[in-house]
Design a protein around this motif. Sequence first.
Motif, PDB file in Angstrom:
ATOM      1  N   VAL A 329       0.800  -1.224   0.000  1.00  0.00           N
ATOM      2  CA  VAL A 329       0.000   0.000   0.000  1.00  0.00           C
ATOM      3  C   VAL A 329       0.833   1.274   0.000  1.00  0.00           C
ATOM      4  O   VAL A 329       0.410   2.297  -0.545  1.00  0.00           O
ATOM      5  N   MET A 330       2.029   1.244   0.611  1.00  0.00           N
ATOM      6  CA  MET A 330       2.822   2.473   0.664  1.00  0.00           C
ATOM      7  C   MET A 330       3.416   2.831  -0.699  1.00  0.00           C
ATOM      8  O   MET A 330       3.322   3.991  -1.124  1.00  0.00           O
ATOM      9  N   PRO A 331       4.015   1.882  -1.419  1.00  0.00           N
ATOM     10  CA  PRO A 331       4.412   2.220  -2.792  1.00  0.00           C
ATOM     11  C   PRO A 331       3.219   2.605  -3.669  1.00  0.00           C
ATOM     12  O   PRO A 331       3.345   3.489  -4.531  1.00  0.00           O
ATOM     13  N   GLU A 332       2.069   1.983  -3.433  1.00  0.00           N
ATOM     14  CA  GLU A 332       0.888   2.311  -4.241  1.00  0.00           C
ATOM     15  C   GLU A 332       0.447   3.753  -4.030  1.00  0.00           C
ATOM     16  O   GLU A 332       0.118   4.464  -4.990  1.00  0.00           O
ATOM     17  N   VAL A 333       0.433   4.207  -2.774  1.00  0.00           N
ATOM     18  CA  VAL A 333      -0.015   5.585  -2.538  1.00  0.00           C
ATOM     19  C   VAL A 333       1.016   6.561  -3.083  1.00  0.00           C
ATOM     20  O   VAL A 333       0.666   7.646  -3.583  1.00  0.00           O
ATOM     21  N   MET A 334       2.300   6.199  -3.024  1.00  0.00           N
ATOM     22  CA  MET A 334       3.334   7.065  -3.589  1.00  0.00           C
ATOM     23  C   MET A 334       3.178   7.163  -5.098  1.00  0.00           C
ATOM     24  O   MET A 334       3.356   8.242  -5.682  1.00  0.00           O
ATOM     25  N   SER A 383       6.531   9.248   4.478  1.00  0.00           N
ATOM     26  CA  SER A 383       5.689   8.079   4.782  1.00  0.00           C
ATOM     27  C   SER A 383       6.289   6.810   4.186  1.00  0.00           C
ATOM     28  O   SER A 383       6.250   5.741   4.814  1.00  0.00           O
ATOM     29  N   LEU A 384       6.841   6.921   2.984  1.00  0.00           N
ATOM     30  CA  LEU A 384       7.451   5.762   2.337  1.00  0.00           C
ATOM     31  C   LEU A 384       8.618   5.242   3.171  1.00  0.00           C
ATOM     32  O   LEU A 384       8.798   4.031   3.329  1.00  0.00           O
ATOM     33  N   VAL A 385       9.409   6.151   3.718  1.00  0.00           N
ATOM     34  CA  VAL A 385      10.538   5.746   4.572  1.00  0.00           C
ATOM     35  C   VAL A 385      10.035   5.099   5.856  1.00  0.00           C
ATOM     36  O   VAL A 385      10.431   3.986   6.223  1.00  0.00           O
ATOM     37  N   ASP A 386       9.140   5.791   6.567  1.00  0.00           N
ATOM     38  CA  ASP A 386       8.721   5.362   7.897  1.00  0.00           C
ATOM     39  C   ASP A 386       7.907   4.074   7.876  1.00  0.00           C
ATOM     40  O   ASP A 386       8.007   3.265   8.806  1.00  0.00           O
TER      41      ASP A 386
END
Length: 479
Positions: A329-334, A383-386
């Motif tokens: 989900v995090m790569p997707e939102v990015m 957010s991608l990092v954390d």
Amino acid sequence: MNATRTEHDFLGEMEIPAHIYYGIQTCRALENFRISGIPISTLTKFIQGMACVKKAAALANGELGVLSQDKCRAICQACDEIVAGKFDDQFPLDVFQGGAGTSCNMNANEVIANRALEIMGHQKGEYQYCHPNNDVNCSQSTNDAYPTAIRIALYAKLTQLIGDMDYLREALEEKGREFAHIIKMGRTQLQDAVPMTLGMEFAAYAHTLSEDMMRVGEARNLIAEINMGATAIGTGINSPAGYAELVTRKLREVSGVPVEMADNMVEATSDTGAYVQLSGVLKRCATKISKMCNDLRLLSSGPRCGLNEINLPPRQPGSSIMPGKVNPVMPEVMNQICFDIIGKDVTITMAAEAGQLELNVMEPVIAYSLFSGMKRLGAGCRSLVDYCIRGITANEARCRDLVYHSIGIVTALNPYLGYETSASIAKEALQSGRSLFDVVLERNLLSREQLENLLAPEHMLRPGSPLPAGTSSPAAPKG
């Protein structure tokens, strides 16, 4: 709260709630522009930038004798309070508006004038003592004050964005060091290529962020050129001699931004090329970060039926019907943030192109697109990092198995067996399901010792160089 004061402009009179600091022109704009529901108060750096512009103008006008010292001091104090965030709620205008920013400029003029009146011991609306146009807007036009405020804000936002991108770069660099010993198969066109390390892959992502940070810094330098003192179209009408140079110097001191006066004020008042340049740089950053996120999704695909070379930290259940499914989900939102920025580049380009003659009236949508894009990109990086990058783990055994079962390592035999022979070995291995190792030995083309040496993945990572000290290599398969 029901008390009002009467204000007028050349269109007529209007009753204004007595407690608010903005006035009739802001109220008219509130009626006209009910578009997005997003107020300019959400663009805090822009509000602060506008206050810095007004304070610098007051200081320059006071020094040049066109504004009394009492008014100058009151205006400066009001501006300082705005910079401190005390009056954010007094900037309610929609981010989408006509008028080339006049409504924003007058919103600031009215708030500052009414707060200055209070400081001077008068009531809101008693503009005979401090007037929004005559005093707060002295020696200015929307056409120089508004874009200058935008640039002050953009410079600050770009500085923040560089920090956000560096946060991501450092995390990727750390993963590059952590995974430096893990040999995996590189891929081109989604097909097996030649071996590399997982650390090289992540180090490359970090390096590309470094390059983009440099480009953002270059765009920030362009933004620092301002047209303050140009007034309406660049001729400086209604400003005293020496004002442009002085207000630019005052603005440097007030804002801390290294602004420089444009060489040609007429050109600077109508030109929005720096915004287009900045938008192009943001599009470049978004494109490359989105590509990286695509890679993360591919490398983590699976867990049983995909590449499965890395694991992304699980953030939430991934399906309402498929138990146990976890999505990236995090790569997707990015990805989606990046798509939005790429789309905004078209908006900014068309808005810049739509300016006619001595002014570009489309700056409000340019400003909003830039501000919102940078805010989301910066938040996305952090957010991608954390929630993703720091928690990535490697499936080392899976990476090793894919290397040893790959046809791509046949490339290492080219210098010794030639391309044609190597190609036939690859074809036979692929069709028979056997390993390259077995096919070469069966054909008696190389000895086992020679083959083990040539097909050791660490020997294929760079020309003539072994792996860095401390790198471990799995044993080559036998037979």
